[in-house]
Design an enzyme around this catalytic site. Structure first.
Site, mmCIF file in Angstrom:
data_model
loop_
_atom_site.group_PDB
_atom_site.id
_atom_site.type_symbol
_atom_site.label_atom_id
_atom_site.label_comp_id
_atom_site.label_asym_id
_atom_site.label_seq_id
_atom_site.Cartn_x
_atom_site.Cartn_y
_atom_site.Cartn_z
ATOM 1 N N CYS A 56 -6.651 2.073 5.156
ATOM 2 C CA CYS A 56 -7.290 0.840 5.610
ATOM 3 C C CYS A 56 -6.811 0.543 7.036
ATOM 4 O O CYS A 56 -5.972 1.266 7.592
ATOM 5 C CB CYS A 56 -6.931 -0.315 4.670
ATOM 6 S SG CYS A 56 -5.192 -0.827 4.824
ATOM 7 N N CYS A 107 -2.914 0.017 7.296
ATOM 8 C CA CYS A 107 -2.134 1.254 7.185
ATOM 9 C C CYS A 107 -2.380 2.185 8.370
ATOM 10 O O CYS A 107 -1.447 2.825 8.859
ATOM 11 C CB CYS A 107 -2.438 1.941 5.861
ATOM 12 S SG CYS A 107 -1.876 0.953 4.448
ATOM 13 N N GLU A 113 0.876 3.881 1.849
ATOM 14 C CA GLU A 113 1.318 4.297 3.182
ATOM 15 C C GLU A 113 2.464 3.435 3.696
ATOM 16 O O GLU A 113 3.410 3.945 4.300
ATOM 17 C CB GLU A 113 0.158 4.213 4.187
ATOM 18 C CG GLU A 113 -1.028 5.074 3.834
ATOM 19 C CD GLU A 113 -2.096 4.342 3.035
ATOM 20 O OE1 GLU A 113 -3.278 4.667 3.210
ATOM 21 O OE2 GLU A 113 -1.757 3.453 2.225
ATOM 22 N N HIS A 116 0.857 -1.187 0.000
ATOM 23 C CA HIS A 116 0.000 0.000 0.000
ATOM 24 C C HIS A 116 0.890 1.234 0.000
ATOM 25 O O HIS A 116 2.039 1.203 0.451
ATOM 26 C CB HIS A 116 -0.891 0.021 1.238
ATOM 27 C CG HIS A 116 -1.993 -0.984 1.202
ATOM 28 N ND1 HIS A 116 -3.170 -0.785 1.873
ATOM 29 C CD2 HIS A 116 -2.115 -2.180 0.577
ATOM 30 C CE1 HIS A 116 -3.967 -1.819 1.679
ATOM 31 N NE2 HIS A 116 -3.340 -2.686 0.892
#
Length: 189
Positions: free
Chosen positions: A108, A111, A80, A78
């Site tokens: 999410c 993260c 992040e 992801h």
């Protein structure tokens, strides 16, 4: 009467601290969210869901990331997570206590947990996520007082631009899927 410039600077700092002034401005948030959007566009160029992120410390971007789940073939890629890893490496510490993270889409649960674990005190979000948002849309990991650390969350910075990028990606993907499903194959395939 003239004032010593160093004394004037010191007095200004004391006044600002006394007023509990936020050193972050809306202008800064917009500037850095545009940088996160540039990362999201990199994801888009790679055929990924366009989510981007930057981490800023003392006015300098120390970590960048964009969604690379399909490219890297891992759920851990992801935006992040990549930005946090790069920021940790840039400063040589796992703690990012004096940083702000700018994310084009609400993080999410994975993260959001990583943001709290990294001790990032300020999170600026472009668009909300009603599918996996863990900064208030579904759950709120970032501001949960039951955790030892929380983050200040600023929502809706360049929201329309961030939302439009995501919506456009999924609209185009659905259209491509419909086109592929309706394409006639004379050989029956």
């Amino acid at each position: 009467m003239t004032c010593n410039p160093a004394l004037k600077l010191c007095l200004t700092f004391v006044i600002l601290m006394t007023m509990n002034a936020d050193p972050h401005t809306e202008k800064d948030d917009i500037f850095y969210m545009k940088k996160a959007l540039a990362q999201a566009r990199l994801a888009l160029r790679h055929g990924e869901v366009p989510i981007g992120c930057v981490i800023v410390r003392d006015g300098e971007i120390i970590g960048r990331g964009y969604n690379r789940r399909n490219t890297d073939r891992t759920s851990l890629s992801h935006a992040e997570m990549t930005a946090i890893r790069r920021a940790n490496k840039a400063i040589g510490d796992w703690r990012l206590e004096d940083c702000t993270i700018y994310i084009t889409l609400e993080p999410c649960q994975m993260c959001a947990g990583a943001i709290i674990q990294a001790r990032i005190p300020r999170v600026v979000i472009g668009a909300a996520s009603d599918k996996s948002g863990s900064a208030g849309s579904i759950v709120n990991i970032l501001e949960n007082p039951d955790f030892m650390h929380q983050a200040e969350v600023i929502r809706g910075v360049l929201e329309e631009e961030c939302s439009a990028l995501i919506r456009g990606f999924f609209r185009d993907m659905r259209a491509a899927n419909r086109q592929q499903a309706t394409t006639f194959h004379p050989d029956g395939s």
